[in-house]
Motif scaffolding. Structure first.
Motif, short mmCIF file in Angstrom:
data_model
loop_
_atom_site.label_atom_id
_atom_site.label_comp_id
_atom_site.label_asym_id
_atom_site.label_seq_id
_atom_site.Cartn_x
_atom_site.Cartn_y
_atom_site.Cartn_z
N LYS A 9 60.87 47.11 16.02
CA LYS A 9 60.28 48.21 16.78
C LYS A 9 61.28 48.73 17.81
O LYS A 9 62.25 48.05 18.15
N ILE A 10 61.03 49.93 18.33
CA ILE A 10 61.87 50.54 19.34
C ILE A 10 61.10 50.60 20.66
O ILE A 10 59.92 51.01 20.69
N HIS A 18 70.22 52.99 16.29
CA HIS A 18 69.32 54.06 16.73
C HIS A 18 69.94 54.75 17.94
O HIS A 18 70.86 54.22 18.58
N ASN A 50 65.92 47.83 20.43
CA ASN A 50 65.10 47.42 19.29
C ASN A 50 64.77 45.94 19.41
O ASN A 50 65.58 45.13 19.89
N THR A 62 56.78 54.61 16.14
CA THR A 62 57.65 55.08 15.06
C THR A 62 56.92 55.11 13.72
O THR A 62 57.55 55.10 12.66
N ILE A 67 66.60 56.89 14.10
CA ILE A 67 66.47 55.47 13.79
C ILE A 67 67.04 55.18 12.42
O ILE A 67 67.14 56.06 11.56
N CYS A 100 63.00 48.75 12.08
CA CYS A 100 64.16 49.43 12.66
C CYS A 100 65.24 48.41 13.01
O CYS A 100 64.94 47.32 13.51
N ASN A 101 66.49 48.78 12.78
CA ASN A 101 67.61 47.89 13.11
C ASN A 101 68.34 48.40 14.35
O ASN A 101 67.86 49.26 15.07
N ASN A 102 69.54 47.86 14.59
CA ASN A 102 70.29 48.19 15.81
C ASN A 102 70.67 49.66 15.92
O ASN A 102 70.91 50.17 17.02
N ASP A 149 66.00 52.55 9.54
CA ASP A 149 64.85 51.68 9.26
C ASP A 149 64.87 51.26 7.80
O ASP A 149 65.24 52.03 6.91
#
Length: 247
Positions: free
Chosen positions: A14-15, A40, A10, A30, A51, A36-38, A53
């Motif tokens: 975003k991923i 996922h 991330n 997405t 995810i 989005c955070n860590n 988010d």
């Protein structure tokens, strides 16, 4: 990835997909989920992306799934904040940490949606749930005995047992795919929470509880190894380290 050919990471909400050998990262679509955070990861069959988010509503982290090639996220958790951490090997259940009524505990929820189930009730922070490869156990970290230590429980939440007893604060246990090892992150005893920009250790222990070994000393912390990142052959671990850049 389940075939060992790429990483997911991330950045700025975003991923991205990155080949293991390096190269140009590719953005995964997405949809509306742009914060989005860590926390996922991938489904056991590698077809779905999960995810966490915080772009919607009250900006609290919620859990969604979507196809690995991208698409519109499907919401799973009604309440937030909720942070994903593990997917059962049979693909049927997600494990996550959620804050409910001021306390953070470990929950599970069906991967197709449904009611969340609370597994821990101890006062204080419980975090980082990840399934053993046979699906019988969930490893997690808990501060219930005074410092953050690694624990294990059956996947239904029963038989909760502490498995590390040391002078560090231990976070985010991840069993290897072959079931032989547990890797986790260790902060110094005086560090509260899991902040970034700290001197930390990546440590590893056999699942039978033998001697803990240091894999790496690094400058990291938050985001270093929050979620599962073993290679499928159990020979490598991906992690994040930091360096400070002068303005």
């Amino acid at each position: 990835s389940r075939d060992g050919k790429y990483f997911l990471f991330n950045s700025n909400g975003k991923i991205y997909k990155l080949p293991v050998e390096g190269g140009e990262p590719k953005l995964i679509n997405t949809g509306f989920a742009t914060r989005c955070n860590n926390d996922h990861g991938l489904s056991p069959d590698g077809r779905q992306l999960v995810i966490s988010d915080q772009s919607q509503g009250e900006r609290k982290s919620l859990i969604y799934t979507l196809p690995i090639y991208g698409g519109t996220p499907r919401r799973l958790t009604l309440l937030g904040p909720s942070y994903w951490h593990g997917w059962s090997p049979d693909g049927e259940t997600l494990a996550f940490v959620g804050e409910r009524n001021g306390d953070y505990d470990i929950f599970t929820i069906p991967s197709e949606g449904g009611e969340e189930r609370r597994l821990t009730t101890a006062m204080g922070l419980d975090d980082g749930p990840d399934y053993s490869p046979d699906g019988k156990y969930i490893y997690f970290n808990s501060v219930r005995t005074g410092t953050m230590q690694i624990w294990r429980m059956k996947s239904d939440g029963s038989n909760q047992q502490q498995i590390t007893f040391d002078n560090y604060n231990d976070w985010f246990p991840h069993p290897s795919p072959d079931g032989r090892w547990i890797v986790f992150l260790s902060f110094e005893k005086e560090v509260e929470g899991h902040p970034a920009n700290k001197d930390v250790l990546l440590r590893i222990m056999p699942t039978d509880g033998d001697e803990i070994q240091v894999l790496a000393k690094l400058f990291g912390g938050q985001g270093t190894i929050n979620v599962p990142s073993w290679s499928p052959d159990s020979k490598n671990i991906a992690f994040v380290s930091y360096r400070l850049i002068n303005p």
